[in-house]
Design an enzyme around this catalytic site. Structure first.
Site, PDB file in Angstrom:
ATOM      1  N   SER A 142      -3.336  11.069   7.016  1.00 21.89           N
ATOM      2  CA  SER A 142      -4.277  10.012   7.402  1.00 21.89           C
ATOM      3  C   SER A 142      -5.202  10.483   8.509  1.00 21.89           C
ATOM      4  CB  SER A 142      -3.502   8.787   7.898  1.00 21.89           C
ATOM      5  OG  SER A 142      -4.404   7.782   8.327  1.00 21.89           O
ATOM      6  N   TYR A 155       2.877   5.457  13.401  1.00 26.07           N
ATOM      7  CA  TYR A 155       2.359   5.781  12.058  1.00 26.07           C
ATOM      8  C   TYR A 155       1.687   7.158  12.098  1.00 26.07           C
ATOM      9  CZ  TYR A 155      -0.653   5.415   7.889  1.00 26.07           C
ATOM     10  OH  TYR A 155      -1.304   5.655   6.706  1.00 26.07           O
TER      11      TYR A 155
HETATM   12  P1  NDP Z   1      -0.276   0.953  -1.207  1.00 29.19           P
HETATM   13  O1  NDP Z   1       0.520  -0.009  -0.398  1.00 29.19           O
HETATM   14  O2  NDP Z   1      -1.122   0.451  -2.295  1.00 29.19           O
HETATM   15  O3  NDP Z   1       0.663   2.077  -1.806  1.00 29.19           O
HETATM   16  C1  NDP Z   1       1.825   2.520  -1.176  1.00 29.19           C
HETATM   17  C2  NDP Z   1       2.727   3.096  -2.224  1.00 29.19           C
HETATM   18  O4  NDP Z   1       3.903   3.623  -1.596  1.00 29.19           O
HETATM   19  C3  NDP Z   1       3.171   2.069  -3.254  1.00 29.19           C
HETATM   20  O5  NDP Z   1       3.058   2.617  -4.537  1.00 29.19           O
HETATM   21  C4  NDP Z   1       4.635   1.845  -2.904  1.00 29.19           C
HETATM   22  O6  NDP Z   1       5.377   1.597  -4.090  1.00 29.19           O
HETATM   23  C5  NDP Z   1       5.021   3.195  -2.338  1.00 29.19           C
HETATM   24  N1  NDP Z   1       6.220   3.147  -1.508  1.00 29.19           N
HETATM   25  C6  NDP Z   1       6.397   2.513  -0.330  1.00 29.19           C
HETATM   26  N2  NDP Z   1       7.665   2.681   0.094  1.00 29.19           N
HETATM   27  C7  NDP Z   1       8.293   3.442  -0.847  1.00 29.19           C
HETATM   28  C8  NDP Z   1       9.595   3.946  -1.000  1.00 29.19           C
HETATM   29  N3  NDP Z   1      10.564   3.716  -0.078  1.00 29.19           N
HETATM   30  N4  NDP Z   1       9.890   4.684  -2.095  1.00 29.19           N
HETATM   31  C9  NDP Z   1       8.950   4.908  -3.025  1.00 29.19           C
HETATM   32  N5  NDP Z   1       7.691   4.465  -2.949  1.00 29.19           N
HETATM   33  C10 NDP Z   1       7.373   3.731  -1.866  1.00 29.19           C
HETATM   34  O7  NDP Z   1      -1.156   1.746  -0.124  1.00 29.19           O
HETATM   35  P2  NDP Z   1      -2.036   3.078  -0.214  1.00 29.19           P
HETATM   36  O8  NDP Z   1      -2.359   3.435  -1.597  1.00 29.19           O
HETATM   37  O9  NDP Z   1      -3.118   2.880   0.753  1.00 29.19           O
HETATM   38  O10 NDP Z   1      -1.030   4.151   0.402  1.00 29.19           O
HETATM   39  C11 NDP Z   1      -0.789   5.431  -0.176  1.00 29.19           C
HETATM   40  C12 NDP Z   1      -0.704   6.461   0.939  1.00 29.19           C
HETATM   41  O11 NDP Z   1      -1.975   6.602   1.558  1.00 29.19           O
HETATM   42  C13 NDP Z   1       0.287   6.113   2.048  1.00 29.19           C
HETATM   43  O12 NDP Z   1       1.012   7.267   2.407  1.00 29.19           O
HETATM   44  C14 NDP Z   1      -0.618   5.687   3.198  1.00 29.19           C
HETATM   45  O13 NDP Z   1      -0.014   5.904   4.454  1.00 29.19           O
HETATM   46  C15 NDP Z   1      -1.807   6.612   2.971  1.00 29.19           C
HETATM   47  N6  NDP Z   1      -3.065   6.197   3.595  1.00 29.19           N
HETATM   48  C16 NDP Z   1      -3.646   4.990   3.287  1.00 29.19           C
HETATM   49  C17 NDP Z   1      -4.823   4.619   3.912  1.00 29.19           C
HETATM   50  C18 NDP Z   1      -5.483   3.293   3.663  1.00 29.19           C
HETATM   51  O14 NDP Z   1      -6.422   2.923   4.385  1.00 29.19           O
HETATM   52  N7  NDP Z   1      -5.100   2.542   2.639  1.00 29.19           N
HETATM   53  C19 NDP Z   1      -5.487   5.499   4.881  1.00 29.19           C
HETATM   54  C20 NDP Z   1      -4.812   6.747   5.091  1.00 29.19           C
HETATM   55  C21 NDP Z   1      -3.648   7.071   4.478  1.00 29.19           C
HETATM   56  P3  NDP Z   1       6.621   0.575  -4.229  1.00 29.19           P
HETATM   57  O15 NDP Z   1       6.441  -0.505  -3.215  1.00 29.19           O
HETATM   58  O16 NDP Z   1       6.505   0.116  -5.646  1.00 29.19           O
HETATM   59  O17 NDP Z   1       7.826   1.438  -4.004  1.00 29.19           O
END
Ligand code: NDP
Length: 246
Positions: A142, A155
């Site tokens: 990030s 974070y």
């Molecule tokens: P979402 O919340 O849409 O996606 C997060 C994903 O992580 C979901 O598919 C969720 O699936 C999965 N997840 C969470 N916990 C677990 C777990 N214990 N085991 C398996 N899967 C898990 O958000 P984003 O798409 O934004 O996030 C994706 C990545 O991008 C993250 O690492 C986030 O930190 C990073 N990011 C996002 C930014 C933003 O502005 N959105 C900016 C910078 C980085 P499920 O709940 O079905 O398990």
């Protein structure tokens, strides 16, 4: 012929946001994808939609905090498609708060998902990469780790731990087998704010996302760019922000 024909990619956090967009985009360019997350209904549906569109996709229930789940993901991928070329360790959560609030449960959860989850992926994928003589580890870190702001300390610390981990792994992998890529997105329009327990912070982040945020497909294109390079070209770090983000 598409650019990723025959490339086999497993993606964690593929049930929504960046992971879902990445699965759809890479599959559209010819990759065989394995979608992993806890919401099995979502990954099953997305995988089915990819297959209905003529692509190759499987789904695998995975909680990244459980090492055995990552081994099952790698096993499912190799059984289904013969190998694993790329692991996109993208699953992440952001229950952010001021450090002084001492939300120790939130800290633990972020360490377990954002850092331990990536380590679990490495432990499962690295032996396969070594056996194949090639492999690519992509992680979603990030810009929160590049510009540190209030409420983001823990974070950002987990994301920068992953950044450090990847650089160390890269330094240890000079035999040309492993490529590593750390993608640093700025604000991306996803449901990430849902995991923020503090309503004021959650609304502020949602406002920021409404004001200026990338569509998840933009990050998916950046991931595709890194994956599509020839084996001897590694895109190590890539930042991708909305143009208007400070
Ligand atoms: P979402 O919340 O849409 O996606 C997060 C994903 O992580 C979901 O598919 C969720 O699936 C999965 N997840 C969470 N916990 C677990 C777990 N214990 N085991 C398996 N899967 C898990 O958000 P984003 O798409 O934004 O996030 C994706 C990545 O991008 C993250 O690492 C986030 O930190 C990073 N990011 C996002 C930014 C933003 O502005 N959105 C900016 C910078 C980085 P499920 O709940 O079905 O398990």
């Amino acid at each position: 012929m598409s650019t990723l024909d025959g490339t086999v990619v497993a993606i964690t956090g593929a049930s929504s946001g960046i992971g879902e967009a990445t699965a759809r985009l890479l599959a559209g360019r010819g990759a065989a994808v394995v979608l992993a997350a806890r919401r099995t209904d979502r990954i099953d549906t997305i995988a089915q939609e990819i297959r209905d569109a003529g692509g190759h996709a499987l789904s695998c229930p995975v909680d990244v905090t459980r090492a055995e789940d990552l081994h099952r993901l790698v096993g499912t991928t190799v059984d289904g498609f013969g190998r694993l070329d790329v692991l996109v360790s993208n699953a992440g959560i952001a229950p952010i708060s001021q450090v002084a609030d001492l939300d120790t449960d939130g800290w633990t959860a972020m360490i377990d998902v954002n850092l331990r989850g990536v380590l679990n992926g490495i432990a499962a994928a690295l032996p396969v990469f070594r056996e194949q003589g090639r492999g690519h580890l992509v992680t979603t870190v990030s810009t929160a780790g590049l510009k540190i702001t209030p409420t983001m300390a823990v974070y950002a610390a987990t994301k920068n731990a992953v950044r450090t981990l990847l650089e160390g792994l890269r330094q240890e992998s000079t035999d040309g087998v492993l490529r590593t890529t750390a993608i640093s997105p700025g604000y991306v329009r996803t449901n990430l704010a849902d995991s923020m327990p503090d309503a004021t912070i959650r609304e502020r982040i949602r406002d920021n996302m409404r004001e200026s945020a990338l569509p998840p497909e933009a990050v998916a294109r950046a991931i595709a760019f890194a994956v599509e390079q020839p084996d001897d070209v590694e895109i190590g770090e890539l930042s991708i922000r909305p143009t208007a983000q400070g």
